[in-house]
Design a protein around this motif. Sequence first.
Motif, mmCIF file in Angstrom:
data_model
loop_
_atom_site.group_PDB
_atom_site.id
_atom_site.type_symbol
_atom_site.label_atom_id
_atom_site.label_comp_id
_atom_site.label_asym_id
_atom_site.label_seq_id
_atom_site.Cartn_x
_atom_site.Cartn_y
_atom_site.Cartn_z
ATOM 1 N N ALA A 1 -1.677 3.784 7.690
ATOM 2 C CA ALA A 1 -3.065 2.699 8.237
ATOM 3 C C ALA A 1 -1.502 1.440 6.563
ATOM 4 C CB ALA A 1 -3.538 1.840 8.140
ATOM 5 N N LEU A 2 -1.351 2.351 5.910
ATOM 6 C CA LEU A 2 -0.169 1.546 4.743
ATOM 7 C C LEU A 2 1.732 1.345 5.509
ATOM 8 C CD1 LEU A 2 -2.176 2.303 1.528
ATOM 9 C CD2 LEU A 2 -1.618 -0.107 2.653
ATOM 10 N N ILE A 3 1.188 2.766 5.621
ATOM 11 C CA ILE A 3 3.037 2.972 6.288
ATOM 12 C C ILE A 3 2.996 2.258 8.060
ATOM 13 C CG2 ILE A 3 4.499 4.419 7.442
ATOM 14 C CD1 ILE A 3 3.182 7.312 5.627
ATOM 15 N N ALA A 4 2.102 2.718 8.494
ATOM 16 C CA ALA A 4 2.187 1.393 9.560
ATOM 17 C C ALA A 4 2.087 0.183 8.964
ATOM 18 C CB ALA A 4 0.851 1.617 10.413
ATOM 19 N N MET A 5 1.915 -0.636 7.688
ATOM 20 C CA MET A 5 2.124 -2.371 7.592
ATOM 21 C C MET A 5 3.373 -2.174 7.054
ATOM 22 S SD MET A 5 -0.387 -3.750 8.181
ATOM 23 C CE MET A 5 -0.424 -2.746 9.574
ATOM 24 N N ALA A 6 3.901 -1.333 6.258
ATOM 25 C CA ALA A 6 5.667 -1.095 6.106
ATOM 26 C C ALA A 6 6.401 -1.370 7.222
ATOM 27 C CB ALA A 6 5.938 0.327 4.993
ATOM 28 N N ILE A 7 6.361 -0.730 8.016
ATOM 29 C CA ILE A 7 6.595 -0.888 9.276
ATOM 30 C C ILE A 7 6.924 -2.647 9.971
ATOM 31 C CG2 ILE A 7 7.104 -0.237 11.642
ATOM 32 C CD1 ILE A 7 5.998 2.584 11.134
ATOM 33 N N ALA A 8 5.034 -3.449 9.987
ATOM 34 C CA ALA A 8 4.758 -4.562 10.443
ATOM 35 C C ALA A 8 5.923 -5.393 9.738
ATOM 36 C CB ALA A 8 3.946 -4.987 10.210
ATOM 37 N N ALA A 9 6.432 -4.835 7.970
ATOM 38 C CA ALA A 9 6.508 -5.812 7.166
ATOM 39 C C ALA A 9 7.908 -6.216 7.402
ATOM 40 C CB ALA A 9 6.807 -5.956 5.634
ATOM 41 N N VAL B 1 10.297 -13.602 2.674
ATOM 42 C CA VAL B 1 9.110 -13.958 1.939
ATOM 43 C C VAL B 1 8.306 -12.947 2.152
ATOM 44 C CG1 VAL B 1 7.035 -15.204 -0.199
ATOM 45 C CG2 VAL B 1 10.336 -15.354 0.333
ATOM 46 N N LEU B 2 7.653 -13.518 3.560
ATOM 47 C CA LEU B 2 6.164 -12.699 4.153
ATOM 48 C C LEU B 2 6.183 -10.822 4.535
ATOM 49 C CD1 LEU B 2 3.451 -13.155 4.950
ATOM 50 C CD2 LEU B 2 4.820 -13.474 7.605
ATOM 51 N N SER B 3 7.373 -10.919 4.264
ATOM 52 C CA SER B 3 7.917 -9.071 4.552
ATOM 53 C C SER B 3 8.086 -8.691 3.366
ATOM 54 C CB SER B 3 9.944 -9.207 5.020
ATOM 55 O OG SER B 3 10.438 -7.719 5.182
ATOM 56 N N VAL B 4 8.768 -9.268 2.277
ATOM 57 C CA VAL B 4 8.985 -8.305 1.034
ATOM 58 C C VAL B 4 7.478 -8.132 0.035
ATOM 59 C CG1 VAL B 4 9.681 -8.531 -1.223
ATOM 60 C CG2 VAL B 4 11.154 -8.926 0.746
ATOM 61 N N VAL B 5 6.620 -10.180 0.038
ATOM 62 C CA VAL B 5 6.009 -9.554 -0.303
ATOM 63 C C VAL B 5 4.954 -8.738 0.945
ATOM 64 C CG1 VAL B 5 3.586 -11.304 -1.407
ATOM 65 C CG2 VAL B 5 6.073 -11.998 -1.317
ATOM 66 N N SER B 6 4.227 -8.282 1.782
ATOM 67 C CA SER B 6 3.276 -8.246 2.134
ATOM 68 C C SER B 6 3.440 -6.255 2.432
ATOM 69 C CB SER B 6 3.511 -7.938 3.913
ATOM 70 O OG SER B 6 2.871 -9.407 3.743
ATOM 71 N N PHE B 7 5.122 -5.909 1.747
ATOM 72 C CA PHE B 7 5.799 -4.273 1.543
ATOM 73 C C PHE B 7 5.187 -4.027 0.337
ATOM 74 C CE2 PHE B 7 9.106 -1.660 -0.273
ATOM 75 C CZ PHE B 7 9.020 -0.659 0.778
ATOM 76 N N ALA B 8 5.961 -4.579 -0.399
ATOM 77 C CA ALA B 8 5.051 -4.356 -1.956
ATOM 78 C C ALA B 8 3.989 -4.128 -2.165
ATOM 79 C CB ALA B 8 5.798 -5.618 -2.908
ATOM 80 N N VAL B 9 2.832 -5.097 -1.572
ATOM 81 C CA VAL B 9 1.441 -4.329 -1.610
ATOM 82 C C VAL B 9 1.609 -3.249 -1.240
ATOM 83 C CG1 VAL B 9 -0.860 -5.618 -0.788
ATOM 84 C CG2 VAL B 9 0.945 -7.285 -1.984
ATOM 85 N N ALA B 10 2.075 -3.496 0.304
ATOM 86 C CA ALA B 10 1.156 -1.627 0.413
ATOM 87 C C ALA B 10 1.881 -0.866 -0.042
ATOM 88 C CB ALA B 10 2.441 -1.587 2.797
ATOM 89 N N ALA B 11 3.356 -0.070 -0.036
ATOM 90 C CA ALA B 11 3.598 0.280 -1.140
ATOM 91 C C ALA B 11 3.027 1.142 -2.957
ATOM 92 C CB ALA B 11 5.273 -0.295 -1.732
ATOM 93 N N VAL B 12 2.343 -0.572 -3.403
ATOM 94 C CA VAL B 12 1.770 0.229 -4.460
ATOM 95 C C VAL B 12 0.231 0.339 -3.704
ATOM 96 C CG1 VAL B 12 0.476 -1.185 -5.999
ATOM 97 C CG2 VAL B 12 2.413 -1.654 -6.158
ATOM 98 N N LEU B 13 -0.534 -0.067 -3.155
ATOM 99 C CA LEU B 13 -1.378 0.247 -2.489
ATOM 100 C C LEU B 13 -1.119 2.270 -1.793
ATOM 101 C CD1 LEU B 13 -3.419 -2.018 -1.026
ATOM 102 C CD2 LEU B 13 -4.115 -1.181 -3.038
ATOM 103 N N PHE B 14 0.069 2.413 -1.423
ATOM 104 C CA PHE B 14 0.729 3.808 -0.972
ATOM 105 C C PHE B 14 0.403 5.353 -2.126
ATOM 106 C CE2 PHE B 14 3.256 6.718 0.321
ATOM 107 C CZ PHE B 14 3.194 7.500 2.140
ATOM 108 N N ALA B 15 1.327 4.026 -3.196
ATOM 109 C CA ALA B 15 1.419 4.557 -4.536
ATOM 110 C C ALA B 15 0.293 5.137 -4.935
ATOM 111 C CB ALA B 15 2.490 3.986 -5.373
ATOM 112 N N ILE B 16 -0.464 4.688 -4.652
ATOM 113 C CA ILE B 16 -2.057 4.831 -5.677
ATOM 114 C C ILE B 16 -2.561 6.057 -4.538
ATOM 115 C CG2 ILE B 16 -4.244 3.782 -6.453
ATOM 116 C CD1 ILE B 16 -3.095 1.230 -6.371
ATOM 117 N N VAL B 17 -2.891 5.492 -3.541
ATOM 118 C CA VAL B 17 -4.108 6.771 -2.373
ATOM 119 C C VAL B 17 -3.001 7.768 -1.962
ATOM 120 C CG1 VAL B 17 -5.246 4.382 -2.259
ATOM 121 C CG2 VAL B 17 -3.662 5.115 -0.268
ATOM 122 N N SER B 18 -2.005 7.859 -1.901
ATOM 123 C CA SER B 18 -1.128 8.908 -1.312
ATOM 124 C C SER B 18 -1.098 9.875 -2.383
ATOM 125 C CB SER B 18 0.290 8.755 -0.594
ATOM 126 O OG SER B 18 0.906 8.344 -2.081
#
Length: 483
Positions: free
Chosen positions: A421-429, A466-483
Motif C-alpha cells: 500500500a505504501l508503494i501504491a502511495m508513492a505511485i499516487a504521489a 509540495v503535496l507530492s513530495v511531502v506525501s512521498f516522504a511520509v510513504a518512504a519513511v514508513l516503508f523503510a520501517i515496515v519493509s
Amino acid sequence: MGATVDWLRTTTPGLLVLCGLAIAVLLFAIIKVKLEPFIALLLTGLGLALVAGLPVSKIVGTAIKSGDSLLETGFGGILGHIAVIIGLGTVLGAILERSGGADVLTGKLLGIFGEKGAPVAMGLLGLIFGIPVFFDIGIFVLAPLIYVAAKRGGRSLVLYAMPMLAGLSMTHAFLPPHPGPVALGGLLGVSLGWLIIMGFICGIPGFIAAGIVWGTYIGKRVQVEVPVEFLVRPEAEPAAKREGPGTATDPESVRTETRPPAVGLIGGIIAIPLVLILGATFGSQWLDKDSKLLQVLTFLGTPAVALLIAVLVAFYLLGVRRGSSVQELSTLTAESLKPVGMLLLVVGAGAFFGKVISATGIGTALADTMSAAGLPVIVLAYIISCGLRIAQGSATVAIVTTGGIVAPLVIGHGYSQMAIALIAMAIAAGSIILSHVNDGGFWIISKYFNLTVKQTLQTWTVLETVLSVVSFAVAAVLFAIVS
C-alpha cells in the motif's frame, strides 16, 4: 540534419528535448507574446506533432474520416467527459449563489472557523467533498463558495482556492473510490482497506503542507480579485438603477424572498450529487453486476445525471418555491453559462496538447529507461510516476501505467499488504507532481480562479509539487520501517 531529426524522434533524450522545447515555446507564446491560450495550445500541439514525425492522418485524420485523429480525440475525450458536468455545475452554483445559499453556507463556515480560519474551512470542504467525487466535479460544485468567501473576506482568491484544491487533489490521487487508487489495488494486489488507511496517513500531511501552509503563504503574495462575472449576483445596486424584476441585471431576480434559505437545505442540495455518485461507486463493488438495483444506482450516480437532478431540485426549492418564474430561472441559466465557452476551448486544447506529447512516445521511453536503473522499488515507483505525469499530464494515466510497470517487482516478493500500500502511495504521489500546461486540470484552475499562466505555475503547480513530495516522504519513511 537527418541524423539530428532521427535522434529527436527516436531516442529518450531526444524526445525529452523535443517535448521540453515545445513546452518552452508554449509558455513563451502565452506569457511573453500574450497569445490567447486556446490558440497557443492548438498551434504548439500541431507544431510538435509535425516535428515529431507523426503521420498527418494520425494528427488530423483524412478528408473523409477524422474521428480517430489526435485533434478530435484530444478535444473530444476531455470535453465529452466534462462539458455537460461543467455546464450543470455552473448552473447549480449560480442558483446556489443567486438564492443566497452560497452566502449562508459560507457564512456558517466562517462563523465556525472565523475570518482567519477561512482557508482552513475551505480546505476541509475540499477534503470532505473530494472523497466521493472526481477532482473536476468538486471544482465545479465548490468554486462558487470560494468566490463568495474571497469576496466577503476581501482577500486574494488564491488564499481561499488553494486549500480547497489541495483537499480535492489529495483525495483524487490517494483514496478509493477514485480510479487511480482503485486500479492500483488490482494491479498490485493490495486491499482497498489498506489503500484507504495509507492514503489518509500519507496524504493528510501533504494536504496540510500544500493546502494550509503553502496556500496561506502564497495567498498573501499573489493577489487575484474575484471578477464580477464570476459572481452571478452582482453587488447590491441602488433601486433606481435596477431594470425591473426578472431581468439579467436585477440582483434580486431569483431572490424574491428576503429570508435566506436554511443551511441544511443548501447542504442537502449540494449533497445530492455526492450521495448519488457515492451510491453508484460502492454499489458497483458490493452488488452483483446483473443487479437491477445496481443499474438504477449507476444511472442515477452518473455525474451528469446526478448534477441534473441536483439542478432540478435547486430550481424548485430555491427558485419556484421561493417565488421565481421559469422564465427568470432560464435567464439565470443563460447568464451563468456565458463564461463557459472559452473555458471549454482552453481545456480541450490543453488535452489535445497532452495527447500529442503522449503520442510521441516520450512516456513509454522514459519509463523503460528508469525501470532498469536498479533503484529501491518505492523510489523507482515514485520516479517513474513523476516522469509519466510530467510527460503526459494525466494523473490517472501515470498511476495505471506505473502500476503495470512496477507490479512484477512487487507481487510475489514477500511484501506485506501495508508495504505494498505504501508503494501504491508513492505511485499516487508521483502522479500529481508538477502540474503544468499539458494537464487539463491546469487550465480548468487557471480559468475558474482568474489566474494567468504565470500565476497558475506560481500557485497550483507548486502546490501539487509540495503535496507530492511531502506525501512521498511520509510513504518512504514508513516503508523503510515496515519493509
